[in-house]
Design an enzyme around this catalytic site. Structure first.
Site, PDB file in Angstrom:
ATOM      1  N   ASP A  11      94.762  54.806  39.676  1.00 47.72           N
ATOM      2  CA  ASP A  11      93.654  55.123  40.594  1.00 47.72           C
ATOM      3  C   ASP A  11      94.252  55.344  41.982  1.00 47.72           C
ATOM      4  O   ASP A  11      94.973  54.492  42.505  1.00 47.72           O
ATOM      5  CB  ASP A  11      92.660  53.951  40.610  1.00 47.72           C
ATOM      6  CG  ASP A  11      91.393  54.287  41.388  1.00 47.72           C
ATOM      7  OD1 ASP A  11      90.302  54.165  40.824  1.00 47.72           O
ATOM      8  OD2 ASP A  11      91.493  54.664  42.579  1.00 47.72           O
ATOM      9  N   ASP A 106      90.026  60.943  40.771  1.00 44.95           N
ATOM     10  CA  ASP A 106      91.254  60.257  41.216  1.00 44.95           C
ATOM     11  C   ASP A 106      91.729  59.157  40.281  1.00 44.95           C
ATOM     12  O   ASP A 106      92.535  58.335  40.670  1.00 44.95           O
ATOM     13  CB  ASP A 106      91.069  59.709  42.639  1.00 44.95           C
ATOM     14  CG  ASP A 106      90.440  58.327  42.660  1.00 44.95           C
ATOM     15  OD1 ASP A 106      89.580  58.066  41.796  1.00 44.95           O
ATOM     16  OD2 ASP A 106      90.820  57.531  43.530  1.00 44.95           O
ATOM     17  N   GLU A 107      91.221  59.138  39.056  1.00 47.48           N
ATOM     18  CA  GLU A 107      91.716  58.095  38.149  1.00 47.48           C
ATOM     19  C   GLU A 107      91.895  58.627  36.737  1.00 47.48           C
ATOM     20  O   GLU A 107      91.209  59.564  36.324  1.00 47.48           O
ATOM     21  CB  GLU A 107      90.786  56.876  38.140  1.00 47.48           C
ATOM     22  CG  GLU A 107      89.441  57.178  37.600  1.00 47.48           C
ATOM     23  CD  GLU A 107      88.527  55.959  37.506  1.00 47.48           C
ATOM     24  OE1 GLU A 107      88.947  54.916  36.991  1.00 47.48           O
ATOM     25  OE2 GLU A 107      87.374  56.104  37.929  1.00 47.48           O
TER      26      GLU A 107
HETATM   27  P1  TTP Z   1      87.394  55.622  44.389  1.00 44.28           P
HETATM   28  O1  TTP Z   1      88.642  55.558  43.563  1.00 44.28           O
HETATM   29  O2  TTP Z   1      86.266  54.733  43.999  1.00 44.28           O
HETATM   30  O3  TTP Z   1      87.728  55.297  45.911  1.00 44.28           O
HETATM   31  P2  TTP Z   1      88.995  55.636  46.778  1.00 44.28           P
HETATM   32  O4  TTP Z   1      90.050  56.302  45.987  1.00 44.28           O
HETATM   33  O5  TTP Z   1      88.564  56.395  47.989  1.00 44.28           O
HETATM   34  O6  TTP Z   1      89.484  54.212  47.259  1.00 44.28           O
HETATM   35  P3  TTP Z   1      90.235  53.074  46.427  1.00 44.28           P
HETATM   36  O7  TTP Z   1      91.533  52.884  47.143  1.00 44.28           O
HETATM   37  O8  TTP Z   1      89.364  51.882  46.533  1.00 44.28           O
HETATM   38  O9  TTP Z   1      90.395  53.579  45.035  1.00 44.28           O
HETATM   39  O10 TTP Z   1      86.844  57.096  44.402  1.00 44.28           O
HETATM   40  C1  TTP Z   1      87.688  58.218  44.448  1.00 44.28           C
HETATM   41  C2  TTP Z   1      87.104  59.305  45.329  1.00 44.28           C
HETATM   42  O11 TTP Z   1      85.819  59.673  44.854  1.00 44.28           O
HETATM   43  C3  TTP Z   1      86.918  58.853  46.758  1.00 44.28           C
HETATM   44  O12 TTP Z   1      88.087  59.075  47.544  1.00 44.28           O
HETATM   45  C4  TTP Z   1      85.739  59.671  47.197  1.00 44.28           C
HETATM   46  C5  TTP Z   1      84.939  59.934  45.934  1.00 44.28           C
HETATM   47  N1  TTP Z   1      83.754  59.052  45.916  1.00 44.28           N
HETATM   48  C6  TTP Z   1      82.554  59.525  46.432  1.00 44.28           C
HETATM   49  O13 TTP Z   1      82.485  60.673  46.869  1.00 44.28           O
HETATM   50  N2  TTP Z   1      81.463  58.697  46.428  1.00 44.28           N
HETATM   51  C7  TTP Z   1      81.511  57.407  45.949  1.00 44.28           C
HETATM   52  O14 TTP Z   1      80.504  56.682  45.989  1.00 44.28           O
HETATM   53  C8  TTP Z   1      82.748  56.923  45.429  1.00 44.28           C
HETATM   54  C9  TTP Z   1      82.862  55.520  44.887  1.00 44.28           C
HETATM   55  C10 TTP Z   1      83.843  57.779  45.415  1.00 44.28           C
HETATM   56 MG    MG Z   2      90.645  55.523  44.130  1.00 44.08          MG
END
Ligand code: TTP
Ligand code: MG
Length: 376
Positions: A11, A106-107
């Site tokens: 992730d 992103d995962e």
């Molecule tokens: P996430 O992996 O949940 O968040 P992140 O990568 O920004 O942070 P983390 O380090 O905690 O993993 O989500 C991935 C991307 O998806 C995030 O950069 C933006 C998008 N996203 C949204 O647009 N709305 C949301 O509610 C969430 C959770 C994510």
């Molecule tokens: Mg993330």
């Protein structure tokens, strides 16, 4: 079904915000908030870790974020660009194994049980993957390694950013027992609140309930909770190998029993894949065989060769070798599939070492304060 798989969950850290900071050096080290305009009741997509200390988080109204972090730099975001970066990350993952399931932008999950390549362990693969992403894309990822998807996902979330967490089979139950109920993936906020109301705060509390009691309370989700709190999750990493590879599969109207019939269809499939490759003038280095048994259990086996192949007989020979590594010859078979992937030159780990000291300090992996987590 025994679970001795090796699953990695990856992730990206603060994904959209990290891309913005990478592309615009003046944004580095600053609270970046990627969000829709507050005038149109926008919400936060994500924010940099610098903004998180102010309490800003995903899905929060932009207005609230402005109030909590007035010095924040608000950016509208560029989805097409983030998607392009996501594809680049996928390319890197595919250079490790064709068994990649993208779970979101992103995962992803990777099954490296049979894809350790030259690495000593799944943990080493995970670390190499993390490093290659940093080297090539200048973005950081957190990774989790375990024997199923659920635990790998919990592991990747355990330490962010830049984390690498391993949950070994012998530690899983103890790890899950201490885990707060709201951290269980699949237990939403409403259910967590309901559980907390009846005194369930951790995995250990949840474990006191029988299957029947959980089913009565939560229906089929209850049954899933019963399993996950015991570290049981048989979900496969669902490869989408048509997209990244050339493959063919057949579901048989009647399960195949005869060895000859299995070999016959494997040969047919290999020839079909060879035709596809020859049409596209491609040679693939990784051969993957997929088998579904009569009870729907699905397994795949892959082998990466030092050179690419496209000849039907060669493909068949490798595919047969791989089929013999499953129970396909002794169990009724419902589906067979053959695929070739890994077309471009393989990635190597060269140059990754120099980053180890500054980006991944050893204490990042230290488990001293959490002795239940393993480390290789
Ligand atoms: P996430 O992996 O949940 O968040 P992140 O990568 O920004 O942070 P983390 O380090 O905690 O993993 O989500 C991935 C991307 O998806 C995030 O950069 C933006 C998008 N996203 C949204 O647009 N709305 C949301 O509610 C969430 C959770 C994510
Ligand atoms: Mg993330």
């Amino acid at each position: 079904m025994t679970d001795n798989r090796k699953i990695i969950h990856l992730d990206m850290d603060a994904f959209f915000a990290a891309i913005e900071q990478r592309d615009k050096p003046e944004l580095r080290g600053k609270p970046i908030i990627v969000a829709g305009p507050s005038s149109r009741r926008g919400v936060v997509s994500t924010c940099s870790y610098e903004a998180r200390v102010f309490g800003v988080h995903s899905a929060m109204p932009t207005k609230t974020a402005e109030r909590l972090c007035p010095q924040g730099i608000f950016i509208p975001g560029n989805m097409a660009h983030y998607q392009a970066v996501s594809r680049e990350i996928r390319e890197i993952m595919y250079s490790f194994t064709p068994i990649v399931e993208s779970a979101s932008i992103d995962e992803a999950y990777l099954d490296v049980t049979h894809h350790l390549l030259h690495y000593r362990s799944a943990t080493a693969v995970a670390r190499a993957l993390q490093r290659q992403i940093f080297e090539k894309l200048h973005l950081t990822a957190s990774v989790g390694v375990s024997y199923n998807k659920f635990l790998a996902k919990i592991a990747s979330d355990w330490r962010k950013p830049c984390g690498l967490t391993v949950i070994r089979p012998e530690n899983a139950e103890r790890f899950l027992e201490q885990l707060p109920i709201e951290k269980f993936f699949g237990i939403g906020r409403v259910t967590a609140a309901r559980l907390q109301k009846i005194g369930v705060r951790t995995g250990k509390d949840l474990k006191q309930f029988s299957r029947e009691a959980l089913e009565l309370q939560f229906g089929k989700f209850g049954l899933a909770y019963y399993d996950i709190v015991r570290g049981i999750d048989h979900r496969e990493v669902e490869t989408n190998y048509e997209r990244k590879s050339y493959g063919r599969e057949i579901t048989f109207p009647v399960d195949l029993i005869e060895k000859n019939a299995k070999e016959f269809y494997l040969d047919q499939l290999s020839s079909k894949v060879a035709m596809l490759l020859q049409k596209s003038n491609l040679c693939g280095r990784t051969v993957t065989v997929k088998v579904r048994f009569e009870n729907f259990e699905t397994v795949s086996r892959s082998l990466t060769l030092p050179r690419g192949i496209k000849d039907g007989l060669e493909i068949y020979q490798i595919a047969r070798l791989l089929l013999n590594r499953t129970e396909a010859m002794v169990r009724p078979v419902r589906l067979l599939g053959v695929a070739l992937s890994n077309f471009p030159a393989p990635e190597t780990e060269s140059g990754a070492e120099q980053l180890e000291l500054d980006l991944f300090p050893e204490d990042q992996f230290s488990t001293s304060e959490r002795p239940i987590l393993g480390r290789e």
